[in-house]
Design a protein around this motif. Sequence first.
Motif, short mmCIF file in Angstrom:
data_model
loop_
_atom_site.label_atom_id
_atom_site.label_comp_id
_atom_site.label_asym_id
_atom_site.label_seq_id
_atom_site.Cartn_x
_atom_site.Cartn_y
_atom_site.Cartn_z
N PRO A 164 31.29 -17.10 -48.26
CA PRO A 164 31.70 -16.14 -47.07
C PRO A 164 32.39 -16.84 -45.98
CG PRO A 164 29.45 -15.61 -48.03
CD PRO A 164 29.93 -17.09 -48.71
N GLY A 165 33.24 -16.13 -45.53
CA GLY A 165 34.04 -16.62 -44.44
C GLY A 165 35.37 -17.24 -44.77
N THR A 166 35.75 -17.22 -46.42
CA THR A 166 36.91 -17.36 -46.83
C THR A 166 37.71 -16.39 -46.54
OG1 THR A 166 35.88 -18.79 -48.46
CG2 THR A 166 38.18 -17.95 -48.99
N THR A 167 38.95 -16.49 -46.06
CA THR A 167 40.15 -15.43 -45.75
C THR A 167 41.17 -15.56 -46.65
OG1 THR A 167 41.10 -16.67 -44.10
CG2 THR A 167 39.43 -15.50 -43.54
N ALA A 168 41.92 -14.57 -46.80
CA ALA A 168 43.04 -14.47 -47.75
C ALA A 168 43.88 -13.63 -47.07
CB ALA A 168 42.96 -14.04 -49.12
N VAL A 169 45.44 -13.61 -47.45
CA VAL A 169 46.55 -12.80 -46.87
C VAL A 169 46.98 -12.15 -48.08
CG1 VAL A 169 48.43 -12.44 -45.74
CG2 VAL A 169 46.85 -14.12 -44.89
N VAL A 170 47.02 -10.69 -48.35
CA VAL A 170 47.29 -10.03 -49.50
C VAL A 170 48.01 -8.78 -49.39
CG1 VAL A 170 45.05 -10.87 -50.65
CG2 VAL A 170 45.13 -8.74 -49.64
N ILE A 171 48.81 -8.38 -50.19
CA ILE A 171 49.40 -7.16 -50.23
C ILE A 171 48.63 -6.10 -51.41
CG2 ILE A 171 51.64 -5.64 -50.84
CD1 ILE A 171 53.15 -7.85 -49.67
N PRO B 130 60.61 -5.65 -45.20
CA PRO B 130 60.44 -4.06 -45.28
C PRO B 130 59.65 -3.78 -46.46
CG PRO B 130 62.60 -4.83 -46.28
CD PRO B 130 61.94 -6.21 -45.65
N ALA B 131 59.11 -2.75 -46.14
CA ALA B 131 58.16 -2.15 -47.37
C ALA B 131 59.32 -2.00 -48.66
CB ALA B 131 57.77 -0.65 -47.01
N ALA B 132 58.70 -2.19 -49.81
CA ALA B 132 59.60 -2.49 -51.14
C ALA B 132 58.92 -1.52 -52.20
CB ALA B 132 59.32 -3.95 -51.17
N ASP B 133 59.90 -0.93 -53.07
CA ASP B 133 59.34 -0.32 -54.15
C ASP B 133 59.63 -1.31 -55.33
OD1 ASP B 133 58.81 2.45 -53.39
OD2 ASP B 133 61.07 2.61 -52.99
N ARG C 276 54.44 0.56 -54.93
CA ARG C 276 55.02 0.40 -53.45
C ARG C 276 54.48 -0.71 -52.76
NH1 ARG C 276 59.20 2.08 -50.41
NH2 ARG C 276 58.86 2.25 -48.22
N ALA C 277 54.97 -1.63 -52.05
CA ALA C 277 54.33 -2.52 -51.10
C ALA C 277 54.29 -2.11 -49.74
CB ALA C 277 54.77 -4.05 -51.39
N ALA C 278 53.63 -1.60 -49.08
CA ALA C 278 53.71 -1.17 -47.81
C ALA C 278 53.11 -2.16 -46.60
CB ALA C 278 52.91 0.33 -47.77
N ALA C 279 52.00 -2.77 -46.99
CA ALA C 279 51.31 -3.32 -45.91
C ALA C 279 50.67 -4.81 -46.23
CB ALA C 279 50.41 -2.55 -45.17
#
Length: 175
Positions: A4-11, A67-70, A147-150
Amino acid sequence: MPEPGTTAVVIVLPDAAPLLDAAQRIDPSLVRHGVPPHVSLLYPFVPESALTGQDEKGVRSLAASFPAADLLLEELVTASGFVAVTVPGLQPIVDAFRARWPALRPYRGRFGARPAAHVTVAMGAENPTAAAHVRAAIGGLLPLRTRAAAVQLVVLTEEGWRPRFTAPLGGLDGR
């Protein structure tokens, strides 16, 4: 196993859920419960206890610069106990996040210095028969459009992974 407390940046790629659903039908233990289909940009990221406003601002700013991507998911990859689908369209974003935080080693170096952008479908598929069934099921679902939006910064809690915030790709503000 992360703490717990581990973080990640994901799409997060919700349209890729059928891939995980197919693997789960074969063997529920192969799919991480409660984790949506996603591409990890940085895992592990800065521990939650050490996160700063600058880190959060950096994630938001970098997300806004793309940009967002298809995307078209079409290539299945396997390794010992691991089944994934590559997402080459997100590799430039993955590379940019890794370049912004060069001291963070993706997956703690387990997959080399530059692991390819991918959606993990199954982990722990050590049984060759189960792995073959997963590969066949996933292969039958490809190609898949999404689609990648965020970008999301997520934190592992006692109850599982939870979003800390979402930053839109190409956007100016994310909550």
